[in-house]
Design a protein around this motif. Structure first.
Motif, PDB file in Angstrom:
ATOM      1  N   HIS A   1      26.414 -25.075 -31.238  1.00 14.40           N
ATOM      2  CA  HIS A   1      25.606 -25.472 -30.313  1.00 14.40           C
ATOM      3  C   HIS A   1      25.080 -24.499 -29.640  1.00 14.40           C
ATOM      4  CE1 HIS A   1      25.793 -30.021 -31.377  1.00 14.40           C
ATOM      5  NE2 HIS A   1      26.284 -29.544 -32.348  1.00 14.40           N
ATOM      6  N   GLN A   2      23.896 -24.972 -28.699  1.00 14.36           N
ATOM      7  CA  GLN A   2      23.145 -24.156 -28.095  1.00 14.36           C
ATOM      8  C   GLN A   2      23.725 -24.056 -26.473  1.00 14.36           C
ATOM      9  OE1 GLN A   2      19.390 -25.853 -27.837  1.00 14.36           O
ATOM     10  NE2 GLN A   2      18.861 -25.314 -29.929  1.00 14.36           N
ATOM     11  N   LYS A   3      24.368 -24.871 -26.088  1.00  9.38           N
ATOM     12  CA  LYS A   3      24.726 -25.017 -24.513  1.00  9.38           C
ATOM     13  C   LYS A   3      26.309 -25.016 -24.328  1.00  9.38           C
ATOM     14  CE  LYS A   3      20.160 -26.454 -23.137  1.00  9.38           C
ATOM     15  NZ  LYS A   3      19.287 -27.414 -22.476  1.00  9.38           N
ATOM     16  N   PRO A   4      26.880 -24.912 -23.400  1.00  9.07           N
ATOM     17  CA  PRO A   4      28.238 -24.906 -22.831  1.00  9.07           C
ATOM     18  C   PRO A   4      28.449 -26.574 -22.971  1.00  9.07           C
ATOM     19  CG  PRO A   4      27.409 -23.516 -21.509  1.00  9.07           C
ATOM     20  CD  PRO A   4      26.118 -24.010 -22.101  1.00  9.07           C
ATOM     21  N   CYS A   5      29.899 -26.932 -23.193  1.00  6.11           N
ATOM     22  CA  CYS A   5      30.143 -28.211 -23.192  1.00  6.11           C
ATOM     23  C   CYS A   5      30.310 -28.767 -21.544  1.00  6.11           C
ATOM     24  CB  CYS A   5      31.616 -28.326 -23.615  1.00  6.11           C
ATOM     25  SG  CYS A   5      32.056 -27.571 -25.178  1.00  6.11           S
ATOM     26  N   ALA A   6      30.149 -30.158 -21.512  1.00  4.23           N
ATOM     27  CA  ALA A   6      30.276 -30.828 -20.085  1.00  4.23           C
ATOM     28  C   ALA A   6      30.925 -31.909 -20.347  1.00  4.23           C
ATOM     29  CB  ALA A   6      29.000 -30.781 -19.380  1.00  4.23           C
ATOM     30  N   ALA A   7      30.940 -32.680 -19.266  1.00  2.00           N
ATOM     31  CA  ALA A   7      31.477 -34.283 -19.295  1.00  2.00           C
ATOM     32  C   ALA A   7      30.556 -35.077 -20.348  1.00  2.00           C
ATOM     33  CB  ALA A   7      31.461 -34.745 -17.978  1.00  2.00           C
ATOM     34  N   ASP A   8      29.267 -34.872 -20.387  1.00  2.00           N
ATOM     35  CA  ASP A   8      28.364 -35.666 -21.169  1.00  2.00           C
ATOM     36  C   ASP A   8      28.397 -34.807 -22.485  1.00  2.00           C
ATOM     37  OD1 ASP A   8      26.278 -36.841 -22.594  1.00  2.00           O
ATOM     38  OD2 ASP A   8      25.030 -36.612 -20.861  1.00  2.00           O
ATOM     39  N   PRO A   9      28.545 -35.486 -23.746  1.00  3.29           N
ATOM     40  CA  PRO A   9      28.621 -34.839 -25.031  1.00  3.29           C
ATOM     41  C   PRO A   9      27.174 -34.292 -25.391  1.00  3.29           C
ATOM     42  CG  PRO A   9      29.651 -36.780 -25.142  1.00  3.29           C
ATOM     43  CD  PRO A   9      29.149 -36.951 -23.793  1.00  3.29           C
ATOM     44  N   ALA A  10      26.076 -34.868 -24.893  1.00  5.14           N
ATOM     45  CA  ALA A  10      24.760 -34.441 -25.064  1.00  5.14           C
ATOM     46  C   ALA A  10      24.354 -33.050 -24.513  1.00  5.14           C
ATOM     47  CB  ALA A  10      23.664 -35.612 -24.590  1.00  5.14           C
ATOM     48  N   ALA A  11      25.359 -32.690 -23.515  1.00  6.18           N
ATOM     49  CA  ALA A  11      25.223 -31.294 -22.690  1.00  6.18           C
ATOM     50  C   ALA A  11      25.031 -30.238 -23.372  1.00  6.18           C
ATOM     51  CB  ALA A  11      26.118 -31.193 -21.560  1.00  6.18           C
ATOM     52  N   ALA A  12      25.809 -30.219 -24.593  1.00  4.55           N
ATOM     53  CA  ALA A  12      25.681 -28.927 -25.670  1.00  4.55           C
ATOM     54  C   ALA A  12      24.542 -28.619 -26.228  1.00  4.55           C
ATOM     55  CB  ALA A  12      27.104 -29.064 -26.382  1.00  4.55           C
ATOM     56  N   GLY A  13      23.406 -29.698 -25.837  1.00  7.81           N
ATOM     57  CA  GLY A  13      22.089 -29.442 -26.696  1.00  7.81           C
ATOM     58  C   GLY A  13      22.209 -29.614 -28.198  1.00  7.81           C
ATOM     59  N   GLY A  14      21.266 -28.859 -28.895  1.00  4.37           N
ATOM     60  CA  GLY A  14      21.253 -29.075 -30.418  1.00  4.37           C
ATOM     61  C   GLY A  14      22.192 -27.946 -30.759  1.00  4.37           C
ATOM     62  N   HIS A  15      21.990 -28.013 -32.471  1.00  2.00           N
ATOM     63  CA  HIS A  15      22.524 -26.781 -33.149  1.00  2.00           C
ATOM     64  C   HIS A  15      21.677 -25.650 -32.897  1.00  2.00           C
ATOM     65  CE1 HIS A  15      23.933 -29.951 -36.442  1.00  2.00           C
ATOM     66  NE2 HIS A  15      24.446 -30.395 -35.230  1.00  2.00           N
ATOM     67  N   TYR A  16      22.468 -24.509 -32.871  1.00  2.00           N
ATOM     68  CA  TYR A  16      21.998 -23.134 -32.775  1.00  2.00           C
ATOM     69  C   TYR A  16      21.023 -23.025 -34.332  1.00  2.00           C
ATOM     70  CZ  TYR A  16      21.015 -18.334 -32.920  1.00  2.00           C
ATOM     71  OH  TYR A  16      20.200 -17.173 -33.130  1.00  2.00           O
ATOM     72  N   GLN A  17      19.958 -22.683 -34.288  1.00  2.00           N
ATOM     73  CA  GLN A  17      19.259 -22.396 -35.631  1.00  2.00           C
ATOM     74  C   GLN A  17      18.800 -20.916 -35.537  1.00  2.00           C
ATOM     75  OE1 GLN A  17      16.155 -25.566 -35.840  1.00  2.00           O
ATOM     76  NE2 GLN A  17      17.537 -26.365 -37.355  1.00  2.00           N
ATOM     77  N   HIS A  18      18.903 -20.336 -36.608  1.00  2.00           N
ATOM     78  CA  HIS A  18      18.446 -19.102 -37.116  1.00  2.00           C
ATOM     79  C   HIS A  18      16.948 -19.259 -36.918  1.00  2.00           C
ATOM     80  CE1 HIS A  18      17.772 -14.847 -38.122  1.00  2.00           C
ATOM     81  NE2 HIS A  18      17.302 -15.335 -39.083  1.00  2.00           N
ATOM     82  N   VAL A  19      16.309 -19.990 -37.473  1.00  2.00           N
ATOM     83  CA  VAL A  19      14.821 -20.049 -37.308  1.00  2.00           C
ATOM     84  C   VAL A  19      14.731 -21.474 -36.867  1.00  2.00           C
ATOM     85  CG1 VAL A  19      12.821 -20.531 -38.860  1.00  2.00           C
ATOM     86  CG2 VAL A  19      14.276 -18.725 -39.726  1.00  2.00           C
ATOM     87  N   LYS A  20      14.105 -21.359 -35.311  1.00  2.00           N
ATOM     88  CA  LYS A  20      14.006 -22.516 -34.827  1.00  2.00           C
ATOM     89  C   LYS A  20      12.974 -23.322 -35.415  1.00  2.00           C
ATOM     90  CE  LYS A  20      15.123 -20.614 -30.268  1.00  2.00           C
ATOM     91  NZ  LYS A  20      14.350 -20.279 -29.009  1.00  2.00           N
TER      92      LYS A  20
END
Length: 196
Positions: free
Chosen positions: A107-126
């Motif tokens: 995923h794009q972002k670090p973990c946090a208390a809110d599961p959504a904080a990690a953002g979306g999947h990392y994509q090679h082609v956005k």
């Protein structure tokens, strides 16, 4: 805290960044590094024990649903990036729900208390095209845990991560591109020159 025992853990990290201006967890290596050292690429391995977001001792690995990822379960992630940019990511887990099939993605972002904080999947082609959410354009590490809750997976791509855009591995309750987020591990992924 489980049965009076603190299960939070600080992640252990082993890094070997020897890629000059091409690779490195911090954006590059010492410019004085000898050429043979720089040519090796980037190698990283880190592990931690899962803990709830409100654990007394925080961990880089967060469990959001202890039915699937109990506090104290262990995770290890490794990355190796060759000088040509080809990247391999490896995952090992112990102590998760036995016999269960998990979806796991970078995923794009670090973990946090809110599961959504990690953002979306990392994509090679956005892309916003749902067809681009696939194992060729993303790093998928799906696995089915064995009878003791152990599992492992690996993925290899001919491309590397962009600087600052790959920051965690998220465990989902279902394999593939579905399922709620049940665990997250913040990772010091390295990046490839020319993709910053």
């Amino acid at each position: 805290m489980v049965a009076g025992v603190c299960v939070g853990a600080v992640a252990a990290v082993v890094l070997a960044a020897g890629a000059g201006s091409a690779y490195g967890a911090d954006g590059g290596a010492d410019p004085g590094t000898a050429a043979p050292e720089r040519e090796r690429g980037y190698v990283m391995r880190t592990d931690a024990r899962f803990a709830p977001p409100a654990a007394l001792v925080p961990s880089a690995a967060v469990t959001y649903d202890e039915t699937f990822v109990p506090a104290g379960a262990w995770i290890e992630v490794g990355q190796s990036t060759a000088p040509d940019g080809a990247t391999s990511v490896r995952l090992k887990v112990r102590g998760v729900k036995p016999g269960h099939s998990f979806g796991v993605h970078v995923h794009q972002k670090p973990c946090a208390a809110d599961p959504a904080a990690a953002g979306g999947h990392y994509q090679h082609v956005k892309s916003t095209d749902p067809h681009q959410a696939n194992p060729d354009n993303e790093v998928w590490l799906d696995f089915t845990a064995g009878p003791t809750g152990s599992g492992d997976a690996s993925a290899r791509h001919d491309w590397g991560f962009r600087r600052g855009e790959a920051s965690s591995v998220v465990l989902h309750a279902e394999p593939g591109n579905h399922g709620s987020r049940v665990g997250c591990f913040t990772i010091p992924f390295g990046w490839t020159a020319g993709t910053a």
